[in-house]
Motif scaffolding. Sequence first.
Motif, PDB file in Angstrom:
ATOM      1  N   LEU A   1     -55.544  49.789  49.443  1.00  0.00           N
ATOM      2  CA  LEU A   1     -54.481  50.783  49.457  1.00  0.00           C
ATOM      3  C   LEU A   1     -53.397  50.438  48.438  1.00  0.00           C
ATOM      4  O   LEU A   1     -52.944  51.297  47.671  1.00  0.00           O
ATOM      5  N   GLU A   2     -52.995  49.197  48.394  1.00  0.00           N
ATOM      6  CA  GLU A   2     -51.966  48.791  47.445  1.00  0.00           C
ATOM      7  C   GLU A   2     -52.437  48.952  46.005  1.00  0.00           C
ATOM      8  O   GLU A   2     -51.643  49.306  45.122  1.00  0.00           O
TER       9      GLU A   2
ATOM     10  N   ALA B   1     -50.558  51.386  43.204  1.00  0.00           N
ATOM     11  CA  ALA B   1     -50.098  50.888  41.904  1.00  0.00           C
ATOM     12  C   ALA B   1     -50.500  51.806  40.762  1.00  0.00           C
ATOM     13  O   ALA B   1     -49.905  51.745  39.676  1.00  0.00           O
ATOM     14  N   GLN B   2     -51.499  52.679  40.993  1.00  0.00           N
ATOM     15  CA  GLN B   2     -51.964  53.589  39.947  1.00  0.00           C
ATOM     16  C   GLN B   2     -51.391  55.000  40.082  1.00  0.00           C
ATOM     17  O   GLN B   2     -51.550  55.824  39.178  1.00  0.00           O
ATOM     18  N   ALA B   3     -50.736  55.267  41.195  1.00  0.00           N
ATOM     19  CA  ALA B   3     -50.273  56.625  41.468  1.00  0.00           C
ATOM     20  C   ALA B   3     -49.087  57.005  40.596  1.00  0.00           C
ATOM     21  O   ALA B   3     -48.109  56.262  40.496  1.00  0.00           O
TER      22      ALA B   3
ATOM     23  N   ASP C   1     -39.029  50.373  48.780  1.00  0.00           N
ATOM     24  CA  ASP C   1     -39.012  49.941  47.380  1.00  0.00           C
ATOM     25  C   ASP C   1     -40.138  50.640  46.621  1.00  0.00           C
ATOM     26  O   ASP C   1     -41.215  50.085  46.406  1.00  0.00           O
ATOM     27  N   LEU C   2     -39.889  51.876  46.226  1.00  0.00           N
ATOM     28  CA  LEU C   2     -40.924  52.668  45.561  1.00  0.00           C
ATOM     29  C   LEU C   2     -41.331  52.066  44.222  1.00  0.00           C
ATOM     30  O   LEU C   2     -42.512  52.086  43.854  1.00  0.00           O
ATOM     31  N   ARG C   3     -40.396  51.532  43.503  1.00  0.00           N
ATOM     32  CA  ARG C   3     -40.708  50.996  42.170  1.00  0.00           C
ATOM     33  C   ARG C   3     -41.632  49.791  42.257  1.00  0.00           C
ATOM     34  O   ARG C   3     -42.502  49.604  41.400  1.00  0.00           O
ATOM     35  N   ARG C   4     -41.493  48.983  43.287  1.00  0.00           N
ATOM     36  CA  ARG C   4     -42.353  47.810  43.436  1.00  0.00           C
ATOM     37  C   ARG C   4     -43.787  48.214  43.785  1.00  0.00           C
ATOM     38  O   ARG C   4     -44.741  47.690  43.198  1.00  0.00           O
ATOM     39  N   TYR C   5     -43.937  49.134  44.718  1.00  0.00           N
ATOM     40  CA  TYR C   5     -45.275  49.480  45.199  1.00  0.00           C
ATOM     41  C   TYR C   5     -45.920  50.612  44.400  1.00  0.00           C
ATOM     42  O   TYR C   5     -47.144  50.758  44.427  1.00  0.00           O
ATOM     43  N   PHE C   6     -45.112  51.411  43.739  1.00  0.00           N
ATOM     44  CA  PHE C   6     -45.619  52.524  42.924  1.00  0.00           C
ATOM     45  C   PHE C   6     -45.011  52.403  41.519  1.00  0.00           C
ATOM     46  O   PHE C   6     -44.175  53.223  41.122  1.00  0.00           O
TER      47      PHE C   6
END
Length: 289
Positions: A57-58, A62-64, A87-92
Amino acid sequence: MMMIFGAGYSGQAIAAHARAAGFAVAGTSRSADRLESLQQQHIIPLLFDGMRLSAELEAAMAQATHLVQSIAPGSAGDPLLMLTGGDLRRYFPKLCWAAYLSTVGVYGDHGGAWVDEETPCRPVSRRSVERVAAETGWCDAGKRADVPVAVLRLSGIYGPGRNGFVNLSQGTARRLVKPGQVFNRIRVEDIGAASLFLSARQVSGIFNITDDEPAPPQDVVSEAARLMGIDAPAEQAFETAELTPMARSFYGENKRVSNRKIRNLGFQFRYPEYRASLGDLWTSGRWSG
């Protein structure tokens, strides 16, 4: 890639519009049994139980570039915000637009008066209170990450497989009458189209995604029966009806919801009122899903 957390009825409609626009689409489900159905719709299937983020999932996150959160919050809050700490920037890291699917229930009861996106929220039910908190959380997360976040407040969702024809054919349709009561509705395909319209423009803010014609619920049942060529169920007073607490709570909120804000941006609803929409479902044969 567009990633849809909660690729259920509305999520799948959004996925169909996204794929038509050239997106690769990934979608999550809580049930492993539903993953094959997502794959058949050319949606990359991912399991998400709302409790933890798997490595798979992670990696997809990271590609979304585009994100849609369709999972309802619980008493503990929005599951995705909790697991990511907002933390949207970290995970996305590639994210350029996000949407949170909410409900017009956040407005509460307004005695049949018109409401729009500037109307203060005064939610009544616990689920609507939780939605308001989730809306705020997503807007705040977007600001911290400098990512536009659109909040889509949806009215009563219907479409292929979920409509008055299905209820009438199954013998579950009722014409409950509560004087002065009206509801707005939204055809599921218009949810998909509105989402892609906003994403293409990377628009942020709150938008009511709803039809043009708030109407008494019994009138919608009558129209479906007319199109089917059958007698509509007899009218029943709301006060005497046996309803679940959730169903009864819907009738405790009465309002007319305006969609002017998104129309002013140039969006046109394909199904702006229930009569033409029901006619389309019936004549096309798509009512059964």
